[in-house]
Design a protein around this motif. Structure first.
Motif, mmCIF file in Angstrom:
data_model
loop_
_atom_site.group_PDB
_atom_site.id
_atom_site.type_symbol
_atom_site.label_atom_id
_atom_site.label_comp_id
_atom_site.label_asym_id
_atom_site.label_seq_id
_atom_site.Cartn_x
_atom_site.Cartn_y
_atom_site.Cartn_z
ATOM 1 N N PRO A 1 0.802 -1.232 0.000
ATOM 2 C CA PRO A 1 0.000 0.000 0.000
ATOM 3 C C PRO A 1 0.832 1.277 0.000
ATOM 4 O O PRO A 1 0.435 2.278 -0.598
ATOM 5 C CB PRO A 1 -0.827 -0.104 1.292
ATOM 6 N N SER A 2 1.985 1.244 0.690
ATOM 7 C CA SER A 2 2.746 2.466 0.870
ATOM 8 C C SER A 2 4.246 2.146 0.848
ATOM 9 O O SER A 2 4.735 1.423 1.724
ATOM 10 C CB SER A 2 2.378 3.107 2.212
ATOM 11 N N ALA A 3 4.937 2.662 -0.143
ATOM 12 C CA ALA A 3 6.361 2.341 -0.305
ATOM 13 C C ALA A 3 7.225 3.083 0.710
ATOM 14 O O ALA A 3 6.968 4.252 1.050
ATOM 15 C CB ALA A 3 6.811 2.696 -1.715
ATOM 16 N N HIS A 4 8.271 2.386 1.177
ATOM 17 C CA HIS A 4 9.293 2.993 2.009
ATOM 18 C C HIS A 4 10.589 3.035 1.236
ATOM 19 O O HIS A 4 10.805 2.230 0.312
ATOM 20 C CB HIS A 4 9.500 2.178 3.291
ATOM 21 N N MET A 5 11.459 3.938 1.616
ATOM 22 C CA MET A 5 12.765 4.029 0.952
ATOM 23 C C MET A 5 13.498 2.696 1.032
ATOM 24 O O MET A 5 14.188 2.296 0.091
ATOM 25 C CB MET A 5 13.613 5.124 1.589
ATOM 26 N N SER A 6 13.336 1.999 2.137
ATOM 27 C CA SER A 6 14.036 0.726 2.348
ATOM 28 C C SER A 6 13.529 -0.386 1.422
ATOM 29 O O SER A 6 14.127 -1.458 1.369
ATOM 30 C CB SER A 6 13.904 0.270 3.795
ATOM 31 N N ASP A 7 12.430 -0.120 0.704
ATOM 32 C CA ASP A 7 11.910 -1.138 -0.228
ATOM 33 C C ASP A 7 12.674 -1.148 -1.549
ATOM 34 O O ASP A 7 12.475 -2.056 -2.366
ATOM 35 C CB ASP A 7 10.426 -0.882 -0.529
ATOM 36 N N ALA A 8 13.507 -0.169 -1.767
ATOM 37 C CA ALA A 8 14.274 -0.107 -3.021
ATOM 38 C C ALA A 8 15.184 -1.327 -3.109
ATOM 39 O O ALA A 8 16.044 -1.553 -2.253
ATOM 40 C CB ALA A 8 15.100 1.166 -3.068
ATOM 41 N N ALA A 9 14.955 -2.127 -4.144
ATOM 42 C CA ALA A 9 15.676 -3.393 -4.297
ATOM 43 C C ALA A 9 15.231 -4.025 -5.610
ATOM 44 O O ALA A 9 14.402 -3.467 -6.323
ATOM 45 C CB ALA A 9 15.343 -4.340 -3.132
ATOM 46 N N GLU A 10 15.778 -5.208 -5.886
ATOM 47 C CA GLU A 10 15.314 -5.965 -7.052
ATOM 48 C C GLU A 10 14.420 -7.099 -6.571
ATOM 49 O O GLU A 10 14.743 -7.791 -5.602
ATOM 50 C CB GLU A 10 16.484 -6.519 -7.861
#
Lengths: 117, 112
Positions: free
Chosen positions: B79-88
């Motif tokens: 529902p809501s992206a966090h900066m820490s979700d940046a990945a492959e």
């Protein structure tokens, strides 16, 4: 507990040399897998060991690649006469019983980054 | 043969907005499907898996995926992206008894 460990973390070698990559699976896991992750090919399955059974080698790209698993635990992936196209990250994974088809989780190590010059 | 197709190689979102990573599978029978995440210079980590139980699967870090047989899809959402979700992120199917077949991966970029 300890996860899957791999060594070395990085390996630079010259074309034509042999290399050995090591994998220590999670203690008690009977299934062990090797995968290769490269820019052009993505993540590919290489070989699978289940207990003392003959390994599934169907993913090995050539006869320069081989692997063994001693005592049902540690595994070594050997690449003979390395070529530049072998440059990739080699990932090892283990799982409890080898039933990925029934949703069993595979636990991955951090990988060995191989560069062939 | 079983396979997966990740429809986007890159997805860019702003922090706090929803995430949708798309995956379609091809299988001759009911497959086991997984989503794995790989952060930079880190190993692959299982986010969630589908094994023919509930079609809506909840995973770690607020991610979930819905198995839709009629659409042969297994899209990953948050529902809501966090900066820490940046990945492959990799969509994965088990084509046989034991091994995994990976999609090409989707790189998730999260901007402030």
């Amino acid at each position: 507990g300890a996860g899957v460990s791999q060594s070395p973390s990085n390996k630079v070698t010259e074309k034509g040399k042999d290399v050995e990559l090591r994998c220590d699976p999670i203690s008690g896991h009977t299934a062990l897998y090797w995968y290769r992750q490269s820019l052009g090919q993505g993540l590919e399955f290489l070989i699978y060991f289940q207990g003392n059974s003959a390994p599934d080698k169907s993913g090995l790209p050539s006869d320069r690649f081989s692997a063994e698993r001693t005592g049902g635990s540690v595994s070594t992936l050997t690449i003979q006469r390395t070529q530049q196209e072998d440059s990739a990250v080699y990932l090892c994974a283990s799982s409890s019983t080898g039933l990925a088809g029934e949703g069993e989780t595979q636990y991955f190590g951090p990988g060995t980054r191989l560069l062939v010059l | 043969a079983q396979s997966v197709t990740q429809l986007d190689s890159h997805v860019s979102v702003s922090e706090g907005t929803p995430v949708l990573l798309r995956c379609n599978y091809s299988s001759s029978y009911s497959p086991s499907l997984f989503w794995y995440v790989q952060h930079p210079n880190k190993g692959l980590q299982l986010l969630l898996k589908y094994t023919s139980a509930a079609t809506l699967v909840k995973g770690i870090n607020g991610f979930e995926a819905e198995f839709k047989k009629s659409e042969t899809s297994f899209h990953l959402t948050k529902p809501s992206a966090h900066m820490s979700d940046a990945a492959e992120y990799f969509c994965v199917v088990s084509p046989g008894y034991s091994t995994l077949t990976f999609g090409k991966g989707t790189m998730l970029l999260v901007s402030p």
